[in-house]
Design a protein around this motif. Sequence first.
Motif, short mmCIF file in Angstrom:
data_model
loop_
_atom_site.label_atom_id
_atom_site.label_comp_id
_atom_site.label_asym_id
_atom_site.label_seq_id
_atom_site.Cartn_x
_atom_site.Cartn_y
_atom_site.Cartn_z
N ASP A 308 0.86 -1.25 -0.04
CA ASP A 308 0.05 -0.06 0.13
C ASP A 308 0.76 1.26 0.19
OD1 ASP A 308 -1.84 1.90 0.24
OD2 ASP A 308 -2.78 1.22 1.95
N LEU A 309 0.98 1.85 -1.32
CA LEU A 309 2.03 3.16 -0.95
C LEU A 309 1.15 4.26 -0.46
CD1 LEU A 309 3.14 2.88 -4.99
CD2 LEU A 309 4.08 1.84 -2.93
N ALA A 310 -0.06 4.13 -0.12
CA ALA A 310 -0.77 5.44 0.33
C ALA A 310 -0.44 5.40 2.01
CB ALA A 310 -2.07 5.38 0.03
N ASP A 311 0.04 4.06 2.32
CA ASP A 311 0.40 3.90 3.77
C ASP A 311 1.60 3.30 4.03
OD1 ASP A 311 -0.02 3.32 6.56
OD2 ASP A 311 -1.35 1.79 6.47
N SER A 312 2.74 4.04 3.93
CA SER A 312 4.07 3.71 4.07
C SER A 312 4.55 2.43 3.52
CB SER A 312 4.39 3.42 5.79
OG SER A 312 4.10 4.93 6.20
N GLY A 313 4.00 1.93 2.33
CA GLY A 313 4.25 0.85 1.66
C GLY A 313 4.13 -0.64 2.29
N LYS A 314 3.30 -0.46 3.17
CA LYS A 314 2.92 -1.62 4.16
C LYS A 314 2.43 -2.92 3.20
CE LYS A 314 2.36 0.74 8.49
NZ LYS A 314 1.24 1.07 9.66
N VAL A 315 2.89 -3.88 3.67
CA VAL A 315 2.30 -5.19 3.00
C VAL A 315 0.80 -5.41 3.35
CG1 VAL A 315 2.60 -7.80 2.62
CG2 VAL A 315 4.75 -6.34 3.11
N VAL A 316 -0.04 -5.66 2.04
CA VAL A 316 -1.46 -6.12 2.48
C VAL A 316 -1.67 -7.49 2.01
CG1 VAL A 316 -1.96 -3.49 2.35
CG2 VAL A 316 -2.14 -4.76 0.29
N PHE A 317 -0.84 -8.07 1.12
CA PHE A 317 -1.22 -9.27 0.72
C PHE A 317 0.09 -9.91 0.31
CE2 PHE A 317 -2.32 -12.36 -2.60
CZ PHE A 317 -3.00 -13.31 -1.89
N GLY A 318 0.35 -11.29 0.30
CA GLY A 318 1.30 -12.11 -0.32
C GLY A 318 2.55 -12.43 0.67
N PRO A 319 3.46 -13.04 0.37
CA PRO A 319 4.70 -13.53 1.09
C PRO A 319 5.45 -12.83 1.69
CG PRO A 319 5.12 -14.07 -1.28
CD PRO A 319 3.66 -13.38 -1.28
N ALA A 320 5.47 -11.37 1.03
CA ALA A 320 6.44 -10.29 1.68
C ALA A 320 6.09 -10.13 3.10
CB ALA A 320 6.64 -8.95 0.84
#
Length: 357
Positions: A308-320
């Motif tokens: 999510d580039l609107a929220d500090s690039g946080k992970v929202v889905f997936g293995p990262a």
Amino acid sequence: MSNHDSNLPEVTENDLFPNPGVPAHTPRPTDVDPKAEKRAERQVAMFFVASLVFAVLFIVSYFKLSVGDDWDTWLGFGASTVALGVTMGLALMCIGIGVIQWSRKLMTDVEVVDYRHAVASPEEDRAVAIAELEKGLAEAGIARRPLVRNTLLAALGGAGAMALVSFRDLGPSPWDVDDADKGEGLRHTLWKKGERIARDVVGTPILASELEIGDLVNAQPFSLLEVDEKTGQHKMHGGEVQVAKSKASLILLRMHPDDIKPGEGRENWDVNGIVAYSKICTHVGCPISLNERTTHHLLCPCHQSTFDLADSGKVVFGPAHRALPQLPIAVDAEGYLIAQSDFTEPVGPSYWEREKK
């Protein structure tokens, strides 16, 4: 013997192979002459010391000879390659020769016979085996020949040092380096304070006013694509460009400023809704650029990690497991986008000193 074996001929002692016996032991000069023994001991130690010397020369050559120097040719090969190959080969050869000479001249050469036994050995046999091992070590003279023992240990240490030094070529150093402005090591990229952000491939700097809401731009440091006015060639070239580009690649996205949820301390990291993030996925390092315009989510095509580039690039889905590193940006006096500093954390896949966010 069963009934059907009764017709087999009887085996007599004359039908067996004669016991060849063991020939009488012939003493070696080192077995009967103390001077010859000492001389052989010094010869063995000499090979181990020579191995250590060649190992030191290997390490010196590794750091002093640079691949690609103008004088770096010798018989069609690079001086660095030849020096490293010759010194390592001689170091290992001297260890081998020393061990062979040790076994031939100083170790006990009396032949022994050891009969095989059942797989499951009783405790008594194990005790005997340990005793035989201790006897073998004693016969090898490792305890009573400190010169040979110590020089062998030094030679093996030198060989290990060669291997450790060679590991340096597996990749860039994870620690800080003297010239961080060149983006060396794993902690640094080419981004620094005042570095202009340029469009990838074409290398033109980007005006903040050029970007509209929803625009996604692949970018690089301007210095990476800068052309020398005198030669007309790029100032950086070859592998140097590829290494720098692999770490400094950037994604610019413009959104409405109200959509941004800045993280702690990141309140001034965007420019009127323009945010900048590393293009390298934090999972396994794939380049990412698939943008969901309405959600500001960036999707990695390799394993579908979504940020999510609107929220500090946080992970929202997936293995990262870690957020995309964000680059703090600003504008210069001419309105061009620039970096405020380098990334505040290492870019790319999971890193041992990064915090999970």
